[in-house]
Design a protein around this motif. Structure first.
Motif, PDB file in Angstrom:
ATOM      1  N   ASN A 170       8.391   1.888  -2.820  1.00  0.00           N
ATOM      2  CA  ASN A 170       8.000   2.530  -1.620  1.00  0.00           C
ATOM      3  C   ASN A 170       8.433   3.788  -1.309  1.00  0.00           C
ATOM      4  O   ASN A 170       8.155   4.477  -0.135  1.00  0.00           O
ATOM      5  CB  ASN A 170       8.596   1.487  -0.605  1.00  0.00           C
ATOM      6  CG  ASN A 170       7.720   0.185  -0.524  1.00  0.00           C
ATOM      7  OD1 ASN A 170       6.838   0.298  -0.783  1.00  0.00           O
ATOM      8  ND2 ASN A 170       8.542  -0.980  -0.137  1.00  0.00           N
ATOM      9  N   LEU A 219       4.897   5.678  -1.857  1.00  0.00           N
ATOM     10  CA  LEU A 219       3.981   5.085  -1.157  1.00  0.00           C
ATOM     11  C   LEU A 219       3.928   5.650   0.307  1.00  0.00           C
ATOM     12  O   LEU A 219       4.971   5.585   0.874  1.00  0.00           O
ATOM     13  CB  LEU A 219       3.627   3.786  -1.110  1.00  0.00           C
ATOM     14  CG  LEU A 219       3.279   3.033  -2.490  1.00  0.00           C
ATOM     15  CD1 LEU A 219       3.689   1.501  -2.285  1.00  0.00           C
ATOM     16  CD2 LEU A 219       1.893   3.167  -2.723  1.00  0.00           C
ATOM     17  N   ALA A 277       0.051   4.783  -5.318  1.00  0.00           N
ATOM     18  CA  ALA A 277       1.218   5.443  -5.392  1.00  0.00           C
ATOM     19  C   ALA A 277       1.121   6.922  -5.919  1.00  0.00           C
ATOM     20  O   ALA A 277       1.535   7.919  -5.447  1.00  0.00           O
ATOM     21  CB  ALA A 277       2.376   4.608  -6.060  1.00  0.00           C
ATOM     22  N   ASP A 297      -1.087   8.952  -3.758  1.00  0.00           N
ATOM     23  CA  ASP A 297       0.029   9.560  -2.470  1.00  0.00           C
ATOM     24  C   ASP A 297       1.043  10.443  -3.035  1.00  0.00           C
ATOM     25  O   ASP A 297       1.086  11.707  -2.280  1.00  0.00           O
ATOM     26  CB  ASP A 297       0.737   8.505  -1.939  1.00  0.00           C
ATOM     27  CG  ASP A 297      -0.070   7.547  -1.011  1.00  0.00           C
ATOM     28  OD1 ASP A 297      -1.194   7.836  -0.832  1.00  0.00           O
ATOM     29  OD2 ASP A 297       0.563   6.323  -0.753  1.00  0.00           O
TER      30      ASP A 297
END
Length: 390
Positions: A127, A130, A208, A211
């Protein structure tokens, strides 16, 4: 009409047997002939007495392409049969097949390149990378996503999309929202508690990476892995551009018949979207072996390659590759199963041999298993007393 075309398959196979051979060195010819021939009496099982074209007929596989690795080199590459039963176009060593889930370890190599460049950590919360979607609940790491131990509970296997059908975004796929044809990716347990194969987890990793680098996935893979390894007959582009589509094998069902659409399209590129050849996959195998031997390969450092062949502690996977002991040898491998395509790669972790096999038929799995066993016997690999398991 389809039955009539399928009826032409056997003579077309015979006409196109050995239609193309690339890098088939003179000293490989006797070995190739041994693999293609009916096997000696000491080989067990109902398939041993069949020649390679007879095996293709037995399993209704129109086209097949093989590359064998020896001593950090491609020892030989050869294609057999038909790329497309509709047109009768022969399979050649430059014919592109869908690699299906073999896309996953090639994508993992790109992630490991970013680890080497200190742009990604295997053990950070995904996270933190992301931007367009977030994993709920427990902190999930790239290492767990690429080894199928993240707790993702989807079990995907993506069916792909007809080329004329609407295609979902990655976020729609992960959320299970239309026009996605699969359910949402849910995380049922903390990482490293259990192994469950997860195409959804690899799709999280794809998002991911996109990103992180801010580039389309196919472009990122081209620059990071495909071009540096000389995989010039490979592409993660989905759909496949027209310039490459003219060289692509068609999907066929378990009876060797064409399936309506020539192939399916996979927006889940990291999990299932690679188009390639066995020769290019052999270059991938060699890169892993060279980097493991050290001090580095063309793409990976020794440390990064070691992560790709070192089990994470739960399940049969390292980062991107399946790892197992067969006989007295340790091997890395990955299979692939898309709509109308089957494939497999296999390489020894320390000894510099391996094989890559791609087919354009739903029933290619048993054929691949028999060919791998014949290659292992012909080259005196570690395991000689029984077929290599699938």
């Amino acid at each position: 009409m389809r039955k009539k075309r399928a009826g032409k398959l056997l003579p077309l196979l015979a006409a196109c047997l050995g239609a193309a051979a690339l890098h088939a060195q003179d000293d490989a010819a006797p070995t190739i002939a041994r693999i293609e021939a009916a096997q000696p009496p000491n080989r067990q099982g109902p398939l041993a007495g069949l020649t390679l074209p007879e095996l293709m007929q037995r399993f209704h596989v129109p086209g097949l392409s093989i590359a064998v690795v020896r001593d950090f080199k491609i020892h030989w590459v050869k294609a057999y049969g038909i790329a497309d039963v509709e047109s009768g176009r022969p399979a050649e060593t430059t014919t592109l097949f869908q690699a299906a889930s073999i896309s996953k370890p090639v994508a993992a190599m790109a992630a490991m390149r970013l680890v080497d460049e200190h742009r990604l950590s295997l053990d950070d919360d995904i996270n933190s990378i992301l931007k367009s979607w977030h994993v709920p609940g427990h902190a999930v790491t790239p290492r767990s996503l690429m080894s199928h131990t993240s707790g993702a509970d989807d079990g995907f296997g993506f069916p792909g999309y007809d080329p004329s059908a609407p295609r979902p975004s990655l976020v729609q796929i992960l959320d299970g929202k239309p026009p996605s044809n699969v359910g949402p990716v849910l995380f049922a347990r903390p990482p490293f508690q259990a192994y469950k194969y997860s195409g959804g987890g690899v799709t999280v990793m794809q998002l991911a990476l996109m990103d992180l680098v801010g580039r389309p996935f196919a472009e990122f893979m081209r620059a990071t892995v495909l071009d540096p390894l000389g995989m010039s007959d490979s592409s993660y582009a989905q759909p496949l551009p027209a310039a490459l589509a003219s060289r692509a094998a068609r999907a066929h069902d378990g009876e060797g018949k064409s399936m309506g659409a020539p192939w399916h399209v996979y927006p889940e590129q990291a999990a299932a979207g690679l188009w390639t050849t066995p020769g290019d996959l052999a270059r991938f195998i060699i890169e892993v072996q060279k980097a493991v031997r050290g001090p580095k390969g063309a793409v990976l450092t020794q440390a990064a390659a070691s992560a790709m062949v070192g089990p994470v502690g739960v399940g049969p996977f390292a980062v991107g590759l399946s790892i197992e002991k067969r006989g007295e040898g340790w091997y890395f491998s990955h299979g692939g199963s898309n709509w109308g395509f089957r494939g497999d790669i296999l390489g020894h972790v320390r000894k510099v041999y391996g094989v890559a096999i791609l087919t354009n038929g739903d029933n290619g799995g048993p054929l691949i298993g028999e060919i791998e066993a014949r290659v292992a016997a012909a080259y005196n690999w570690d395991l000689l007393d029984k077929p290599l398991p699938r």
